[in-house]
Scaffold this active site. Structure first.
Site, PDB file in Angstrom:
ATOM      1  CG  ASP A 242     -13.558   6.301  -0.488  1.00 26.26           C
ATOM      2  OD1 ASP A 242     -13.460   6.115   0.744  1.00 26.26           O
ATOM      3  OD2 ASP A 242     -12.577   6.258  -1.261  1.00 26.26           O
TER       4      ASP A 242
ATOM      5  NE  ARG B 144     -10.154  -5.270   0.463  1.00 25.75           N
ATOM      6  CZ  ARG B 144      -9.373  -4.304   0.961  1.00 25.75           C
ATOM      7  NH1 ARG B 144      -9.907  -3.292   1.598  1.00 25.75           N
ATOM      8  NH2 ARG B 144      -8.052  -4.330   0.775  1.00 25.75           N
TER       9      ARG B 144
ATOM     10  CG  HIS C  15      -8.436   0.135  -2.796  1.00 24.14           C
ATOM     11  ND1 HIS C  15      -7.636  -0.948  -2.466  1.00 24.14           N
ATOM     12  CD2 HIS C  15      -9.098   0.469  -1.646  1.00 24.14           C
ATOM     13  CE1 HIS C  15      -7.811  -1.252  -1.198  1.00 24.14           C
ATOM     14  NE2 HIS C  15      -8.687  -0.410  -0.682  1.00 24.14           N
TER      15      HIS C  15
ATOM     16  NE  ARG D 264      -3.826   0.574   1.951  1.00 21.42           N
ATOM     17  CZ  ARG D 264      -5.026   0.600   2.512  1.00 21.42           C
ATOM     18  NH1 ARG D 264      -5.230   1.264   3.632  1.00 21.42           N
ATOM     19  NH2 ARG D 264      -6.032  -0.038   1.964  1.00 21.42           N
TER      20      ARG D 264
ATOM     21  CD  GLN E 245     -12.854  -1.960  -0.551  1.00 26.36           C
ATOM     22  OE1 GLN E 245     -12.034  -1.860   0.343  1.00 26.36           O
ATOM     23  NE2 GLN E 245     -14.048  -2.510  -0.366  1.00 26.36           N
TER      24      GLN E 245
HETATM   25  N1  NVA Z   1      -9.992   6.688  -1.078  1.00 22.59           N
HETATM   26  C1  NVA Z   1      -9.584   6.221   0.222  1.00 22.59           C
HETATM   27  C2  NVA Z   1      -9.797   4.756   0.347  1.00 22.59           C
HETATM   28  C3  NVA Z   1      -9.444   4.188   1.691  1.00 22.59           C
HETATM   29  C4  NVA Z   1      -9.602   2.704   1.767  1.00 22.59           C
HETATM   30  C5  NVA Z   1      -8.134   6.570   0.460  1.00 22.59           C
HETATM   31  O1  NVA Z   1      -7.315   6.407  -0.438  1.00 22.59           O
HETATM   32  O2  NVA Z   1      -7.816   7.044   1.558  1.00 22.59           O
HETATM   33  N1   CP Z   2     -11.084  -0.262   2.613  1.00 21.82           N
HETATM   34  C1   CP Z   2      -9.816  -0.348   3.023  1.00 21.82           C
HETATM   35  O1   CP Z   2      -8.880  -0.519   2.234  1.00 21.82           O
HETATM   36  O2   CP Z   2      -9.667  -0.235   4.362  1.00 21.82           O
HETATM   37  P1   CP Z   2      -8.308  -0.064   5.174  1.00 21.82           P
HETATM   38  O3   CP Z   2      -7.765   1.321   4.815  1.00 21.82           O
HETATM   39  O4   CP Z   2      -8.693  -0.159   6.609  1.00 21.82           O
HETATM   40  O5   CP Z   2      -7.347  -1.119   4.754  1.00 21.82           O
END
Ligand code: NVA
Ligand code: CP
Length: 304
Positions: A222, A291, A130, A103, A133
């Site tokens: 989101d 997930r 992502h 990540r 997800q």
């Molecule tokens: N769009 C959000 C998704 C978190 C899972 C982010 O990148 O923070």
């Molecule tokens: N939705 C998601 O990726 O959650 P986290 O940021 O908690 O991993």
């Protein structure tokens, strides 16, 4: 060259269909208490440069359930934080582990890791995409509504990594996708150009949430401020996004049985009211659970 999972567009529709069906099968096996250990002796390195709850836990538990093992690496607690290059880190990790999940920020960073790796690399979220997800989200839609290709899916809010990945899914699966984003917060040109050049008339971008939501089977939202975007203009942005809140009034434009998704974490009563999030149309916690199952299918495909 190992096969990576960096973007949905690295896969064909048939391959992703195979992963979705496998995820559903893996879920059934797990619910029936049946053991399935195809990854015995295998290790996944999870590299986090941003916070996580779901991704961290679902990958670690997923590896354990498949008979393998996962280890958590953060930039602060590793030499990445002291400037060891992504490519050197990737080459070293490849000598110890069988797969890397990462990540991070720019997509180019995970691409650098993947090009140096001699093991598969999985995108656990970047600023651009992502993909894990969206696999879980499509699984959730199919559990509730049937084939994802037959749905009208609506994205409400920021044109962010989640929105971009929904666009990739719509390119592959051909479902109707309406995105409602405030002016100036539509998905980036690199993603929109793909829609234009490919002539994907199933994907439309709106600046009006109620217009986009008309007749929706699935409504997704989101956070308005993604990780790494915590800038000074947060209050101004929140004002601008206010008409894009998923609430009872917006829901009245969708089909009565539309389901509501949010990848979480949610900022309750900002992008989504608690009333809707805790209400009968919400599937956000099933989505979070999925997930685990969706990623087990990915891990099995890449390492099995
Ligand atoms: N769009 C959000 C998704 C978190 C899972 C982010 O990148 O923070
Ligand atoms: N939705 C998601 O990726 O959650 P986290 O940021 O908690 O991993």
């Amino acid at each position: 060259m190992p096969r990576h999972f960096l973007s949905l567009l690295d896969y064909t529709k048939d391959e992703l269909r195979g992963l979705l069906d496998r995820a559903k099968w893996l879920k059934k096996q797990q619910k029936a208490g049946k053991k399935h250990h195809p990854l015995e002796g295998k290790t996944l390195a999870m590299v986090f440069e941003k916070s996580s709850t779901r991704t961290r836990v679902s990958f670690e538990v997923g590896m354990y359930q498949l008979g393998g093992h996962a280890l958590n690496i953060t930039s602060q607690a590793s030499q990445l934080g002291r400037g060891e290059t992504y490519s050197d880190t990737s080459k070293v990790l490849s000598r110890y582990v069988d797969c890397i999940m990462m990540r991070t920020f720019e997509q180019s960073r995970i691409e650098e890791v993947a090009s140096a790796a001699s093991v598969p690399v999985i995108n656990g979220l970047t600023d651009l995409l992502h993909p894990c997800q969206i696999m879980a989200d499509m699984e959730t839609i199919e559990e509730n509504k049937g084939n994802v290709s037959d749905q009208k899916i609506v994205w409400v809010g920021d044109g962010n990594n989640m929105a971009n990945t929904w666009i990739q899914a719509a390119i592959l699966f051909g479902f109707e996708l309406a995105l409602a984003c405030p002016k100036g917060f539509e998905p980036p040109a690199i993603i929109l150009d793909k829609i234009r050049s490919g002539g994907y008339s199933n994907i439309k971008v709106f600046n009006d949430a109620s217009e986009a939501v008309k007749n929706a089977d699935v409504i997704n939202t989101d956070t308005w401020i993604s990780m790494g975007q915590e800038s000074d203009e947060v209050e101004q942005k929140k004002k601008l996004f206010r008409p894009f809140q998923v609430n009872r009034s917006l829901m009245s434009h969708a089909k009565k049985d539309a389901i509501v998704l949010h990848c979480l974490p949610a900022h309750r009563d900002e992008e989504l009211t608690s009333e809707v999030m805790d209400g009968p149309n919400s599937r956000v916690f099933d989505q979070a659970e999925n997930r685990l199952h969706a990623q087990k299918a990915i891990l099995e495909k890449l390492m099995g």
